[in-house]
Design an enzyme around this catalytic site. Structure first.
Site, PDB file in Angstrom:
ATOM      1  N   SER A   8      46.251  44.843  82.370  1.00 41.44           N
ATOM      2  CA  SER A   8      47.535  44.632  81.715  1.00 41.44           C
ATOM      3  C   SER A   8      48.643  45.247  82.560  1.00 41.44           C
ATOM      4  CB  SER A   8      47.536  45.265  80.327  1.00 41.44           C
ATOM      5  OG  SER A   8      48.868  45.367  79.873  1.00 41.44           O
ATOM      6  N   HIS A  33      46.989  40.119  82.771  1.00 40.97           N
ATOM      7  CA  HIS A  33      47.432  40.130  81.374  1.00 40.97           C
ATOM      8  C   HIS A  33      48.895  40.570  81.318  1.00 40.97           C
ATOM      9  CE1 HIS A  33      46.674  40.404  77.006  1.00 40.97           C
ATOM     10  NE2 HIS A  33      47.423  41.496  77.023  1.00 40.97           N
ATOM     11  N   ASP A  35      52.130  41.274  78.872  1.00 43.83           N
ATOM     12  CA  ASP A  35      52.497  41.576  77.485  1.00 43.83           C
ATOM     13  C   ASP A  35      53.973  41.312  77.237  1.00 43.83           C
ATOM     14  OD1 ASP A  35      50.047  42.654  76.217  1.00 43.83           O
ATOM     15  OD2 ASP A  35      50.144  44.042  77.908  1.00 43.83           O
ATOM     16  N   MET A  37      56.916  41.401  74.521  1.00 40.28           N
ATOM     17  CA  MET A  37      57.249  42.048  73.237  1.00 40.28           C
ATOM     18  C   MET A  37      58.735  41.882  72.946  1.00 40.28           C
ATOM     19  SD  MET A  37      55.137  45.602  73.622  1.00 40.28           S
ATOM     20  CE  MET A  37      53.483  45.645  74.328  1.00 40.28           C
ATOM     21  N   HIS A  66      50.342  37.281  76.643  1.00 40.08           N
ATOM     22  CA  HIS A  66      50.127  37.716  75.259  1.00 40.08           C
ATOM     23  C   HIS A  66      51.484  37.849  74.583  1.00 40.08           C
ATOM     24  CE1 HIS A  66      48.502  41.303  72.603  1.00 40.08           C
ATOM     25  NE2 HIS A  66      48.845  40.261  71.881  1.00 40.08           N
ATOM     26  N   MET A  68      53.755  38.874  71.817  1.00 42.38           N
ATOM     27  CA  MET A  68      53.922  39.716  70.623  1.00 42.38           C
ATOM     28  C   MET A  68      55.358  39.553  70.167  1.00 42.38           C
ATOM     29  SD  MET A  68      51.693  42.884  72.057  1.00 42.38           S
ATOM     30  CE  MET A  68      51.844  42.225  73.712  1.00 42.38           C
ATOM     31  N   MET A 137      42.652  42.637  68.781  1.00 42.25           N
ATOM     32  CA  MET A 137      43.418  43.833  69.154  1.00 42.25           C
ATOM     33  C   MET A 137      42.638  45.071  68.715  1.00 42.25           C
ATOM     34  SD  MET A 137      46.172  42.951  70.771  1.00 42.25           S
ATOM     35  CE  MET A 137      46.680  44.659  70.972  1.00 42.25           C
ATOM     36  N   ASP A 175      41.652  43.980  73.532  1.00 40.74           N
ATOM     37  CA  ASP A 175      42.860  44.537  74.143  1.00 40.74           C
ATOM     38  C   ASP A 175      43.272  45.815  73.429  1.00 40.74           C
ATOM     39  OD1 ASP A 175      45.330  44.953  75.349  1.00 40.74           O
ATOM     40  OD2 ASP A 175      46.281  43.168  74.502  1.00 40.74           O
ATOM     41  N   GLY A 177      43.067  50.301  74.549  1.00 38.16           N
ATOM     42  CA  GLY A 177      42.212  51.484  74.634  1.00 38.16           C
ATOM     43  C   GLY A 177      40.895  51.281  75.361  1.00 38.16           C
TER      44      GLY A 177
HETATM   45  C1  DX5 Z   1      49.338  46.633  73.600  1.00 42.40           C
HETATM   46  C2  DX5 Z   1      49.183  45.551  74.651  1.00 42.40           C
HETATM   47  C3  DX5 Z   1      48.127  45.866  75.614  1.00 42.40           C
HETATM   48  C4  DX5 Z   1      48.331  47.148  76.391  1.00 42.40           C
HETATM   49  C5  DX5 Z   1      46.982  47.760  76.574  1.00 42.40           C
HETATM   50  O1  DX5 Z   1      50.252  46.218  72.673  1.00 42.40           O
HETATM   51  O2  DX5 Z   1      48.875  44.315  74.039  1.00 42.40           O
HETATM   52  O3  DX5 Z   1      47.836  44.780  76.474  1.00 42.40           O
HETATM   53  O4  DX5 Z   1      48.941  46.970  77.642  1.00 42.40           O
HETATM   54  O5  DX5 Z   1      47.121  48.993  77.170  1.00 42.40           O
HETATM   55  P1  DX5 Z   1      45.900  50.031  77.238  1.00 42.40           P
HETATM   56  O6  DX5 Z   1      44.779  49.353  77.934  1.00 42.40           O
HETATM   57  O7  DX5 Z   1      46.494  51.159  78.006  1.00 42.40           O
HETATM   58  O8  DX5 Z   1      45.556  50.404  75.809  1.00 42.40           O
HETATM   59 ZN    ZN Z   2      48.152  42.678  75.410  1.00 37.66          ZN
END
Ligand code: DX5
Ligand code: ZN
Length: 225
Positions: A8, A33, A35, A37, A66, A68, A137, A175, A177
């Site tokens: 990501s 990946h 993100d 937002m 992705h 969001m 998630m 996705d 942690g």
């Molecule tokens: C969280 C994102 C993830 C994020 C994951 O909202 O969708 O893609 O970047 O980051 P890590 O792998 O550090 O939890």
């Molecule tokens: Zn993501």
């Protein structure tokens, strides 16, 4: 089953994005990946189609975008035009999920549906035949670097059994942690597309980390090294 590592970009150094993309590709990343937002669906704001287009110009591997954002259907064409290869939307963000994923496929892109930790698998039940990937998630979306929610494992297992029963070819992405030390568990539960932000970009040697992730997956699912 094929397994993919999707770092990501959220945890990359945005001041050196082109360099980071080159480094992560050389390190063996399978997908990138990205993100997106909007500060409405999630508290954070990141990037839009304009930056995705710039990323597309640097990257050679597929872009896994992705979304969001609320009402993702309003921006699907723009992200497709910017060069997204996979476009994933949240059912919590649109009243017209089927229309949204159908539009992604109409544009010749792969369609994904992402479920927040508190959202039941039933939210994807009636679109399972319309998608290429379901994203589970394993943190509440919005930020990188959060702790993996263990309840995600049972959710992945249940979804994998439903996909098998329906004889569908749908990837399961996970996705949030994920690090080299828990990647085996999520793969053994049935996930095959692994997103990791801080678990890769927060380590000094991307190649070593991705290599270790792939080895841990192989040993967890019983494939030869
Ligand atoms: C969280 C994102 C993830 C994020 C994951 O909202 O969708 O893609 O970047 O980051 P890590 O792998 O550090 O939890
Ligand atoms: Zn993501």
């Amino acid at each position: 089953m094929d397994y993919y590592i999707a770092p990501s970009l959220l945890s990359a150094d945005f001041g050196r994005l082109a360099e980071e993309i080159r480094a992560i590709e050389e390190a063996g990343a399978d997908l990138l990946h990205v993100d997106v937002m909007d500060g409405r669906f999630v508290p954070n704001i990141t990037i839009g189609p304009f930056v995705v287009e710039a990323i597309r110009k640097c990257a050679t591997i597929p872009l896994d975008v992705h979304l969001m954002i609320v009402e993702p259907e309003r921006y699907i064409d723009a992200f497709s035009g910017a060069g997204a290869d996979i476009i994933t939307v949240h059912p919590e963000a649109t009243p017209h999920l089927q229309r949204a994923v159908a539009r992604v496929r109409e544009l010749g892109r792969k369609a994904g549906v992402a479920l927040n930790p508190g959202t039941s698998l039933s939210a994807v039940e009636w679109v399972l035949q319309d998608v290429d990937m379901v994203l589970i998630m394993s943190v509440n979306p919005g930020f990188g670097g959060q702790a993996f929610l263990p309840a995600s494992l049972a959710k992945i297992e249940l979804l994998r059994s439903q996909i098998r029963r329906a004889k569908l070819d749908v990837d399961i992405q996970v996705d949030g942690g994920i690090k080299a030390d828990n990647v085996g568990e999520v793969a053994a539960a049935g996930a095959n597309v692994i997103v990791s932000g801080s678990g890769v970009f927060g380590t000094p040697d991307y190649k070593e980390t991705i290599g270790r992730m792939k080895r841990n997956i192989r040993s967890a699912v019983g494939l030869k090294a």
